[in-house]
Write a protein that holds these residues in place. Structure first.
Motif, PDB file in Angstrom:
ATOM      1  N   ASP A   1      15.168-110.512   7.400  1.00 52.81           N
ATOM      2  CA  ASP A   1      14.555-110.249   6.098  1.00 52.81           C
ATOM      3  C   ASP A   1      13.620-111.374   5.678  1.00 52.81           C
ATOM      4  OD1 ASP A   1      15.817-107.806   5.807  1.00 52.81           O
ATOM      5  OD2 ASP A   1      17.576-108.664   4.842  1.00 52.81           O
TER       6      ASP A   1
ATOM      7  N   ALA B   1      21.524-105.121  16.065  1.00 50.81           N
ATOM      8  CA  ALA B   1      22.236-104.754  14.839  1.00 50.81           C
ATOM      9  C   ALA B   1      21.259-104.505  13.699  1.00 50.81           C
ATOM     10  CB  ALA B   1      23.230-105.851  14.466  1.00 50.81           C
ATOM     11  N   TYR B   2      20.243-105.338  13.595  1.00 47.96           N
ATOM     12  CA  TYR B   2      19.243-105.167  12.530  1.00 47.96           C
ATOM     13  C   TYR B   2      18.450-103.884  12.762  1.00 47.96           C
ATOM     14  CZ  TYR B   2      15.465-106.160   9.264  1.00 47.96           C
ATOM     15  OH  TYR B   2      14.555-106.080   8.227  1.00 47.96           O
ATOM     16  N   THR B   3      18.133-103.600  14.009  1.00 46.48           N
ATOM     17  CA  THR B   3      17.369-102.402  14.337  1.00 46.48           C
ATOM     18  C   THR B   3      18.103-101.141  13.912  1.00 46.48           C
ATOM     19  OG1 THR B   3      16.281-103.484  16.217  1.00 46.48           O
ATOM     20  CG2 THR B   3      16.361-101.072  16.233  1.00 46.48           C
ATOM     21  N   LEU B   4      19.435-101.130  14.057  1.00 51.63           N
ATOM     22  CA  LEU B   4      20.211 -99.949  13.691  1.00 51.63           C
ATOM     23  C   LEU B   4      20.073 -99.584  12.218  1.00 51.63           C
ATOM     24  CD1 LEU B   4      23.512-100.561  15.709  1.00 51.63           C
ATOM     25  CD2 LEU B   4      21.773 -98.800  16.136  1.00 51.63           C
ATOM     26  N   GLY B   5      19.758-100.564  11.388  1.00 50.74           N
ATOM     27  CA  GLY B   5      19.607-100.293   9.966  1.00 50.74           C
ATOM     28  C   GLY B   5      18.173-100.177   9.513  1.00 50.74           C
ATOM     29  N   ASN B   6      17.230-100.133  10.456  1.00 53.73           N
ATOM     30  CA  ASN B   6      15.816-100.090  10.103  1.00 53.73           C
ATOM     31  C   ASN B   6      15.158 -98.926  10.837  1.00 53.73           C
ATOM     32  OD1 ASN B   6      12.869-100.723  10.470  1.00 53.73           O
ATOM     33  ND2 ASN B   6      13.402-102.479   9.199  1.00 53.73           N
TER      34      ASN B   6
END
Length: 204
Positions: free
Chosen positions: A37, A117-122
């Motif tokens: 972020d 992990a970040y990609t899964l939420g974006n």
């Protein structure tokens, strides 16, 4: 230094590649320091000493830049395959290449997992990642079809095989990082031998 080596004589494409590489490097540094972020395009441009226009000249948006970090820093598995090699030999080469890449992958494994992990939420990164994967799958499937005309001898269609090999490669990587005593070189060789319809012999 020859005239061809002079920075003034370098083609514009070379400058663009260096600019792009620098932006990816800075974005990766910001992710490490501040998390995903905190890696805004404005901060990337400021730290790289470039304009916002330079960033947008190389990347469509923030997701496009962030998506470039993984392929840049995640070591690829590059098997050495001789012309005319059969399926079993190719699978052994892939296993050996994966084992050879493990030390480098171990060094950046935690960062890779954070990125996934970040990609899964974006949603934007998911879409971009799927597009990149599709391109690589298509190229890899073409490679297999060149070596196995009409896909003769393959355990499944080439477009499925490349996806299975990727899933196996990535899964073995992370399990090896988590439980190195359980995912040994023998286990890796056995996994790829099974795709070739063989039973791997222990190498110890």
């Amino acid at each position: 230094m020859t005239a061809a080596d002079s920075p003034r004589r370098r083609p514009k494409g070379d400058k663009r590649a260096r600019t792009r590489a620098r932006l990816i490097q800075v974005a990766a540094e910001l992710v490490e320091e501040k998390g995903y972020d905190g890696a805004t395009l404005q901060e990337v441009a400021r730290r790289a000493g470039m304009s916002n226009g330079a960033v947008y000249g190389n990347f469509r948006n923030r997701e496009d830049l962030l998506a470039a970090i993984g392929p840049t820093y995640w070591p690829r598995v590059r098997p050495q395959v001789r012309p005319g090699a059969g399926l079993a030999e190719i699978m052994r080469a892939i296993a050996e290449a994966l084992i050879a890449a493990m030390p480098e992958r171990s060094a950046v494994g935690a960062g890779r997992l954070r990125g996934l992990a970040y990609t899964l939420g974006n949603g934007g990164l998911m879409t971009r990642g799927a597009a990149v994967a599709e391109e690589r799958y298509a190229a890899a499937a073409g490679w297999w079809r060149e070596r196995c005309p009409d896909e003769a001898g393959l355990p499944m269609p080439a477009e499925d095989l490349v996806r299975v090999i990727n899933a196996l490669t990535e899964g073995l990587t992370f399990q090896r990082l988590l439980t190195p005593d359980q995912i040994t070189d023998d286990v890796i060789h056995a996994a790829f031998a099974a795709l070739a319809g063989e039973r791997s012999k222990p190498r110890g």
